[in-house]
Enzyme design. Structure first.
Site, mmCIF file in Angstrom:
data_model
loop_
_atom_site.group_PDB
_atom_site.id
_atom_site.type_symbol
_atom_site.label_atom_id
_atom_site.label_comp_id
_atom_site.label_asym_id
_atom_site.label_seq_id
_atom_site.Cartn_x
_atom_site.Cartn_y
_atom_site.Cartn_z
ATOM 1 N N CYS A 23 1.054 -1.120 -0.191
ATOM 2 C CA CYS A 23 -0.058 0.093 0.259
ATOM 3 C C CYS A 23 0.712 1.703 0.199
ATOM 4 O O CYS A 23 0.408 1.888 -0.736
ATOM 5 C CB CYS A 23 -0.969 0.041 0.932
ATOM 6 S SG CYS A 23 -0.304 -0.333 3.126
ATOM 7 N N HIS A 46 -2.572 0.733 7.433
ATOM 8 C CA HIS A 46 -2.843 -0.013 5.524
ATOM 9 C C HIS A 46 -3.759 1.612 5.466
ATOM 10 O O HIS A 46 -3.733 1.869 5.531
ATOM 11 C CB HIS A 46 -4.212 -0.176 4.760
ATOM 12 C CG HIS A 46 -4.095 -0.570 3.832
ATOM 13 N ND1 HIS A 46 -3.903 -1.444 2.937
ATOM 14 C CD2 HIS A 46 -5.443 -0.053 2.589
ATOM 15 C CE1 HIS A 46 -4.314 -1.392 1.750
ATOM 16 N NE2 HIS A 46 -4.844 -0.567 1.598
ATOM 17 N N HIS A 59 -5.578 2.268 -3.777
ATOM 18 C CA HIS A 59 -4.513 1.260 -2.825
ATOM 19 C C HIS A 59 -4.170 -0.019 -3.682
ATOM 20 O O HIS A 59 -4.571 0.262 -4.487
ATOM 21 C CB HIS A 59 -5.526 1.079 -1.751
ATOM 22 C CG HIS A 59 -6.372 0.378 -1.422
ATOM 23 N ND1 HIS A 59 -6.855 -0.923 -0.616
ATOM 24 C CD2 HIS A 59 -7.695 0.272 -2.218
ATOM 25 C CE1 HIS A 59 -7.809 -1.079 -0.918
ATOM 26 N NE2 HIS A 59 -8.519 -0.559 -1.832
#
Length: 157
Positions: free
Chosen positions: A55, A106, A118
């Site tokens: 990410c 994340h 993402h």
């Protein structure tokens, strides 16, 4: 009569192709950059298209296209730039989530319309709604990294 119908269908087709091309050309530079890497597989520690992205590596790659430097990990990226309220998000802002119970784990790039791009461990580079079942309750914060000049380069607004 048949010539008239064929002519009319040709005109409709011509206009539909033209409008499709215009809408693709109207996409922001940020949208174009994200679109170019959609589907790139997830790879923990990955920062390049050829190897895949995690990410934060995805964010580094996209922001590198705009000459914006960031720390390497999502946890450290969550301390960069300025805090942004969820209600004030604009394309190019970073959004952060706690997915593992140990703080920020994340991150993604807000792209507008309540969506973020993402690198997901299950789908690779993708776009997801902030209000989706999984991410809805895991949202922690957002940061604005891009200056006004960089924002204009990203969005063309």
């Amino acid at each position: 009569m048949k010539k008239g119908i064929v002519w009319l269908l040709g005109i409709v087709l011509l206009f539909s192709i033209g409008s499709e091309r215009a809408s693709a050309d109207d996409r922001s530079k940020l949208d174009q950059e994200v679109s170019e890497v959609m589907g790139t597989p997830y790879k923990w520690g990955g920062t390049r298209v050829s190897e895949g992205f995690d990410c934060s590596g995805f964010i580094l790659y996209i922001f590198g296209k705009f000459n914006l430097d960031l720390p390497r990990t999502s946890k450290s990226q969550a301390s960069a730039g300025d805090y942004v309220a969820k209600s004030d998000l604009r394309p190019g802002d970073l959004v952060f989530f706690e997915t593992g119970g140990n703080g920020i784990s994340h991150a993604g790039i807000y792209v507008g319309d309540n969506k973020f791009a993402h690198s997901s461990s299950s789908n690779g580079v993708t776009i997801t709604k902030l209000s989706s079942g999984y991410y809805k309750d895991k949202y922690v914060t957002a940061r604005r990294i891009a200056s006004e000049t960089s924002y204009l380069k990203m969005t063309g607004n």
